[in-house]
Design a protein around this motif. Structure first.
Motif, PDB file in Angstrom:
ATOM      1  N   LEU A 138      44.951  52.505  33.003  1.00 17.63           N
ATOM      2  CA  LEU A 138      44.914  51.225  33.789  1.00 17.63           C
ATOM      3  C   LEU A 138      45.848  50.256  33.354  1.00 17.63           C
ATOM      4  N   ALA A 152      45.867  51.652  38.797  1.00 14.96           N
ATOM      5  CA  ALA A 152      45.353  52.993  38.253  1.00 14.96           C
ATOM      6  C   ALA A 152      46.341  53.944  38.314  1.00 14.96           C
ATOM      7  N   GLU A 207      39.038  52.744  38.544  1.00 15.03           N
ATOM      8  CA  GLU A 207      38.980  54.067  37.673  1.00 15.03           C
ATOM      9  C   GLU A 207      38.035  54.883  38.325  1.00 15.03           C
TER      10      GLU A 207
END
Ligand code: CA
Length: 267
Positions: free
Chosen positions: A180, A118, A76
């Motif tokens: 995610l 991600a 992230e």
């Protein structure tokens, strides 16, 4: 948990250049695909910046030593940093104004037997298991929203003239939410990361059949690219395949690696 992997990227039949980029770091279990957009070849700049941020922010031993949470945080952070860097570059350089990119990044986490992904945009991650293909990521596109509202079938969405309109991309806004996703993995599972140059040309059933048609990942990657080109190759095509191998196999990669240095690749 052991794996093998391969990647191929192709300009396709219509675009003057390839603005896709990818990361293939098998020794680290780190993989990513980015599909850039923007005039004056700025898409190529944006996708290269995205994969560079992933390669930079994910330390070589991170996913091998740590669990899913820590890995998700790192992915992230990489996406968030890439967003800021691309946005700032686009503000600075008039030629790069408005540039952006998708990013679908996968880190294999042996401790938890999962892949952590991600995701921003319309590149995709799929899991192929025993002949069945399952899309792991959700496209950030206008047609996906229409499909979820029941206004388009998946096939109508795929072939829609507005299918390339993104609702989320890296680098086009000062901040961006990052999806995610976790994907449980068994021996024999194959994860496919790809740009929409593949999924715009082939439907999921065709992709699944080509993955099942050969035991060699390199042959599968080549067949997917060839099929998308034969269908018209309207866009750049990138495919990245990672397969979890049974423990007894000797061909697969062992980690931690004693192999060549990690490398980020931009085709
Ligand atoms: Ca594309």
């Amino acid at each position: 948990m052991r794996w093998e992997s391969t990647a191929l990227s192709d300009r396709g039949q219509r675009r003057p250049q390839n603005e896709d980029a990818y990361v293939l770091r098998p020794e680290q279990g780190l993989f990513a695909v980015a599909d850039g957009m923007g005039g004056h070849a700025a898409g190529e700049v944006a996708s290269a910046m995205a994969v560079a941020a992933v390669a930079r922010e994910l330390q070589p031993t991170l996913s091998l030593r740590h669990g899913r949470r820590r890995v998700a945080d790192a992915l992230e952070r990489a996406a968030t940093m890439a967003n800021g860097e691309i946005f700032a570059a686009a503000e600075r350089n008039r030629d790069q104004s408005g540039m952006g990119t998708t990013l679908t990044a996968l880190a294999l986490v042996p401790r938890d037997r999962v892949g952590v992904i991600a995701h921003i945009g319309d590149s995709r991650a799929y899991r192929w298991r025993d002949g069945a293909l399952e899309q792991v990521t959700r496209d950030h596109t206008w047609v996906q929203e229409q499909a979820e509202a029941g206004l388009l079938t998946p096939e109508q969405a795929r072939l829609h003239p507005f299918s390339n309109i993104l609702t989320r991309a890296l680098g086009t806004e000062p901040t961006v939410p990052v999806d995610l996703v976790e994907c449980a993995l068994h021996a024999g599972d194959i994860v496919l990361l790809c740009s929409d140059g593949l999924t715009g040309m082939l439907d999921d059933r065709e992709i699944s059949e080509l993955i099942g048609a050969s035991a060699r990942l390199e042959a599968v990657a080549g067949a997917l690219i060839d099929a998308a080109n034969q269908r018209g190759g309207h866009d750049n095509i990138t495919v990245l395949l990672a397969r979890l191998t049974p423990l007894r196999s000797t061909a697969a990669h062992r980690h931690p690696a004693a192999r060549a240095a990690p490398r980020a690749s931009a085709p």
